[in-house]
Design a protein around this motif. Structure first.
Motif, PDB file in Angstrom:
ATOM      1  N   PRO A  15       0.822  -1.219   0.000  1.00 18.56           N
ATOM      2  CA  PRO A  15       0.000   0.000   0.000  1.00 18.56           C
ATOM      3  C   PRO A  15       0.856   1.270   0.000  1.00 18.56           C
ATOM      4  O   PRO A  15       1.948   1.289   0.584  1.00 18.56           O
ATOM      5  CB  PRO A  15      -0.801  -0.111   1.312  1.00 18.56           C
ATOM      6  CG  PRO A  15      -0.778  -1.552   1.653  1.00 18.56           C
ATOM      7  CD  PRO A  15       0.495  -2.125   1.108  1.00 18.56           C
ATOM      8  N   LYS A  16       0.316   2.305  -0.658  1.00 21.99           N
ATOM      9  CA  LYS A  16       1.057   3.570  -0.824  1.00 21.99           C
ATOM     10  C   LYS A  16       1.441   4.197   0.504  1.00 21.99           C
ATOM     11  O   LYS A  16       2.483   4.831   0.628  1.00 21.99           O
ATOM     12  CB  LYS A  16       0.172   4.562  -1.596  1.00 21.99           C
ATOM     13  CG  LYS A  16       0.176   4.336  -3.092  1.00 21.99           C
ATOM     14  CD  LYS A  16      -0.203   5.614  -3.834  1.00 21.99           C
ATOM     15  CE  LYS A  16      -0.089   5.395  -5.325  1.00 21.99           C
ATOM     16  NZ  LYS A  16      -1.373   5.208  -5.987  1.00 21.99           N
ATOM     17  N   ASN A  17       0.609   4.010   1.539  1.00 19.28           N
ATOM     18  CA  ASN A  17       0.880   4.670   2.823  1.00 19.28           C
ATOM     19  C   ASN A  17       1.921   3.930   3.674  1.00 19.28           C
ATOM     20  O   ASN A  17       2.216   4.330   4.788  1.00 19.28           O
ATOM     21  CB  ASN A  17      -0.422   4.837   3.615  1.00 19.28           C
ATOM     22  CG  ASN A  17      -1.022   3.500   4.015  1.00 19.28           C
ATOM     23  OD1 ASN A  17      -0.753   2.476   3.393  1.00 19.28           O
ATOM     24  ND2 ASN A  17      -1.831   3.508   5.042  1.00 19.28           N
ATOM     25  N   LYS A  18       2.463   2.858   3.163  1.00 18.07           N
ATOM     26  CA  LYS A  18       3.499   2.121   3.914  1.00 18.07           C
ATOM     27  C   LYS A  18       4.863   2.386   3.316  1.00 18.07           C
ATOM     28  O   LYS A  18       4.988   2.632   2.117  1.00 18.07           O
ATOM     29  CB  LYS A  18       3.211   0.621   3.904  1.00 18.07           C
ATOM     30  CG  LYS A  18       1.900   0.287   4.586  1.00 18.07           C
ATOM     31  CD  LYS A  18       1.845  -1.140   5.017  1.00 18.07           C
ATOM     32  CE  LYS A  18       0.475  -1.507   5.569  1.00 18.07           C
ATOM     33  NZ  LYS A  18       0.239  -0.995   6.917  1.00 18.07           N
ATOM     34  N   ASP A  19       5.890   2.311   4.172  1.00 18.85           N
ATOM     35  CA  ASP A  19       7.264   2.524   3.700  1.00 18.85           C
ATOM     36  C   ASP A  19       8.048   1.224   3.711  1.00 18.85           C
ATOM     37  O   ASP A  19       7.830   0.368   4.571  1.00 18.85           O
ATOM     38  CB  ASP A  19       8.002   3.517   4.616  1.00 18.85           C
ATOM     39  CG  ASP A  19       7.507   4.932   4.418  1.00 18.85           C
ATOM     40  OD1 ASP A  19       7.092   5.257   3.283  1.00 18.85           O
ATOM     41  OD2 ASP A  19       7.513   5.696   5.394  1.00 18.85           O
ATOM     42  N   ILE A  20       8.967   1.142   2.773  1.00 20.66           N
ATOM     43  CA  ILE A  20       9.939   0.040   2.796  1.00 20.66           C
ATOM     44  C   ILE A  20      11.114   0.513   3.633  1.00 20.66           C
ATOM     45  O   ILE A  20      11.597   1.638   3.461  1.00 20.66           O
ATOM     46  CB  ILE A  20      10.382  -0.306   1.356  1.00 20.66           C
ATOM     47  CG1 ILE A  20       9.211  -0.936   0.594  1.00 20.66           C
ATOM     48  CG2 ILE A  20      11.589  -1.248   1.372  1.00 20.66           C
ATOM     49  CD1 ILE A  20       9.479  -1.171  -0.881  1.00 20.66           C
ATOM     50  N   GLY A  21      11.563  -0.337   4.559  1.00 20.06           N
ATOM     51  CA  GLY A  21      12.715   0.019   5.400  1.00 20.06           C
ATOM     52  C   GLY A  21      14.008  -0.400   4.737  1.00 20.06           C
ATOM     53  O   GLY A  21      14.828   0.431   4.331  1.00 20.06           O
ATOM     54  N   LEU A  22      14.196  -1.685   4.592  1.00 19.84           N
ATOM     55  CA  LEU A  22      15.427  -2.232   4.017  1.00 19.84           C
ATOM     56  C   LEU A  22      15.092  -3.433   3.149  1.00 19.84           C
ATOM     57  O   LEU A  22      13.994  -3.999   3.244  1.00 19.84           O
ATOM     58  CB  LEU A  22      16.377  -2.700   5.131  1.00 19.84           C
ATOM     59  CG  LEU A  22      16.972  -1.622   6.043  1.00 19.84           C
ATOM     60  CD1 LEU A  22      17.637  -2.256   7.262  1.00 19.84           C
ATOM     61  CD2 LEU A  22      17.983  -0.770   5.280  1.00 19.84           C
ATOM     62  N   LEU A  23      16.039  -3.825   2.312  1.00 18.75           N
ATOM     63  CA  LEU A  23      15.946  -5.074   1.564  1.00 18.75           C
ATOM     64  C   LEU A  23      17.119  -5.954   1.998  1.00 18.75           C
ATOM     65  O   LEU A  23      18.147  -5.425   2.458  1.00 18.75           O
ATOM     66  CB  LEU A  23      16.047  -4.815   0.057  1.00 18.75           C
ATOM     67  CG  LEU A  23      14.788  -4.311  -0.666  1.00 18.75           C
ATOM     68  CD1 LEU A  23      14.471  -2.880  -0.287  1.00 18.75           C
ATOM     69  CD2 LEU A  23      14.956  -4.431  -2.166  1.00 18.75           C
ATOM     70  N   ILE A  24      16.969  -7.246   1.836  1.00 19.59           N
ATOM     71  CA  ILE A  24      18.084  -8.167   2.130  1.00 19.59           C
ATOM     72  C   ILE A  24      18.202  -9.148   0.965  1.00 19.59           C
ATOM     73  O   ILE A  24      17.209  -9.810   0.608  1.00 19.59           O
ATOM     74  CB  ILE A  24      17.842  -9.002   3.419  1.00 19.59           C
ATOM     75  CG1 ILE A  24      17.307  -8.149   4.571  1.00 19.59           C
ATOM     76  CG2 ILE A  24      19.121  -9.735   3.826  1.00 19.59           C
ATOM     77  CD1 ILE A  24      16.802  -8.990   5.770  1.00 19.59           C
ATOM     78  N   THR A  25      19.385  -9.226   0.376  1.00 14.27           N
ATOM     79  CA  THR A  25      19.610 -10.287  -0.611  1.00 14.27           C
ATOM     80  C   THR A  25      20.058 -11.536   0.157  1.00 14.27           C
ATOM     81  O   THR A  25      20.806 -11.440   1.136  1.00 14.27           O
ATOM     82  CB  THR A  25      20.686  -9.892  -1.643  1.00 14.27           C
ATOM     83  OG1 THR A  25      21.890  -9.530  -0.960  1.00 14.27           O
ATOM     84  CG2 THR A  25      20.241  -8.734  -2.504  1.00 14.27           C
ATOM     85  N   VAL A  26      19.581 -12.700  -0.294  1.00 11.83           N
ATOM     86  CA  VAL A  26      19.897 -13.954   0.408  1.00 11.83           C
ATOM     87  C   VAL A  26      20.221 -15.048  -0.604  1.00 11.83           C
ATOM     88  O   VAL A  26      19.495 -15.216  -1.593  1.00 11.83           O
ATOM     89  CB  VAL A  26      18.702 -14.448   1.262  1.00 11.83           C
ATOM     90  CG1 VAL A  26      19.120 -15.620   2.153  1.00 11.83           C
ATOM     91  CG2 VAL A  26      18.099 -13.338   2.111  1.00 11.83           C
ATOM     92  N   GLY A  27      21.293 -15.776  -0.344  1.00  9.74           N
ATOM     93  CA  GLY A  27      21.653 -16.901  -1.206  1.00  9.74           C
ATOM     94  C   GLY A  27      22.906 -17.567  -0.672  1.00  9.74           C
ATOM     95  O   GLY A  27      23.427 -17.179   0.386  1.00  9.74           O
ATOM     96  N   TYR A  28      23.372 -18.544  -1.411  1.00 11.46           N
ATOM     97  CA  TYR A  28      24.630 -19.188  -1.007  1.00 11.46           C
ATOM     98  C   TYR A  28      25.799 -18.383  -1.551  1.00 11.46           C
ATOM     99  O   TYR A  28      25.829 -18.054  -2.748  1.00 11.46           O
ATOM    100  CB  TYR A  28      24.675 -20.633  -1.514  1.00 11.46           C
ATOM    101  CG  TYR A  28      23.856 -21.547  -0.641  1.00 11.46           C
ATOM    102  CD1 TYR A  28      24.376 -22.059   0.541  1.00 11.46           C
ATOM    103  CD2 TYR A  28      22.545 -21.849  -0.974  1.00 11.46           C
ATOM    104  CE1 TYR A  28      23.600 -22.870   1.369  1.00 11.46           C
ATOM    105  CE2 TYR A  28      21.765 -22.656  -0.146  1.00 11.46           C
ATOM    106  CZ  TYR A  28      22.307 -23.163   1.018  1.00 11.46           C
ATOM    107  OH  TYR A  28      21.556 -23.942   1.848  1.00 11.46           O
TER     108      TYR A  28
END
Ligand SMILES: Cc1cc2nc3c(=O)[nH]c(=O)nc-3n(C[C@H](O)[C@H](O)[C@H](O)COP(=O)(O)O)c2cc1C
Length: 182
Positions: free
Chosen positions: A144-157
């Motif tokens: 939703p537009k009224n929410k913010d993204i804080g951080l992203l995390i890439t995950v893998g080997y």
């Protein structure tokens, strides 16, 4: 592995193998993030696991720096976690109002580090991403537009087992006893 070893092994991974991550490993990382402390226990976070390949590629592209060329590695990771900041509870909101400190961002950082440390213990590599085109990512994931993204995390080997020595300030630069001296 003792805790300080684990902390030393956690490093930003920017080179991943083409190998899928087992669902139970992601679940364990999420479970450990769930147990993180937060101001007034408000747990103001939602972890969106992006593992569908074409969607993940679209999200990855929105982390690339167009001019400075950073984060170009992110699509190598089989999974990208997008961490959304949720509304805090009433007490946390009052706390933020009175102190002018955005506790939700602090909470989110702690939970993200829990996730990354658990991932490290499971032999996974992670990289926290603070730079991304969040407007586009929100659209891609129906956030939703009224929410913010804080951080992203890439995950893998990780593609390499090498542990790179950490570049950090010295202990006496970051700590004092009883008084702020320098
Ligand atoms: C809030 C935050 C945002 C970050 N954003 C990025 C990013 O956008 N791209 C990236 O490659 N690394 C990013 N990093 C990783 C840092 O560059 C990295 O943690 C730092 O240089 C220390 O290296 P280490 O994680 O290998 O110990 C971020 C880390 C944090 C905590």
């Amino acid at each position: 592995m003792d805790f300080s070893q684990l902390v030393n092994q956690r490093q930003s991974c920017r080179n991943y193998l083409e190998k899928q991550v087992e669902q139970e490993k992601i679940l364990l990382c999420l479970e450990v993030a769930r147990l993180a402390p937060s101001a007034c226990n408000s747990q103001p976070w939602k972890f969106i696991v992006v593992n569908e390949i074409s969607l993940k590629e679209k999200v990855a592209r929105e982390t690339y720096g167009k001019i400075a060329k950073f984060n170009q590695f992110s699509n190598q990771a089989p999974i990208i976690i997008v961490v959304v900041i949720e509304q805090g509870n009433f007490s946390e909101k009052i706390g933020t109002l009175l102190t002018d400190i955005e506790f939700a961002y602090i909470d989110l950082g702690i939970a993200v580090e829990h996730f990354c440390l658990q991932a490290t213990e499971l032999g996974l590599g992670t990289c926290i991403l603070g730079w991304s085109n969040n407007k586009e990512i929100k659209q891609l994931l129906s956030i939703p537009k009224n929410k913010d993204i804080g951080l992203l995390i890439t995950v893998g080997y990780p593609a390499s087992d090498d542990i790179i020595p950490k570049t950090r300030k010295k202990l006496d630069e970051i700590s004092e006893y009883n008084k702020y001296c320098k």
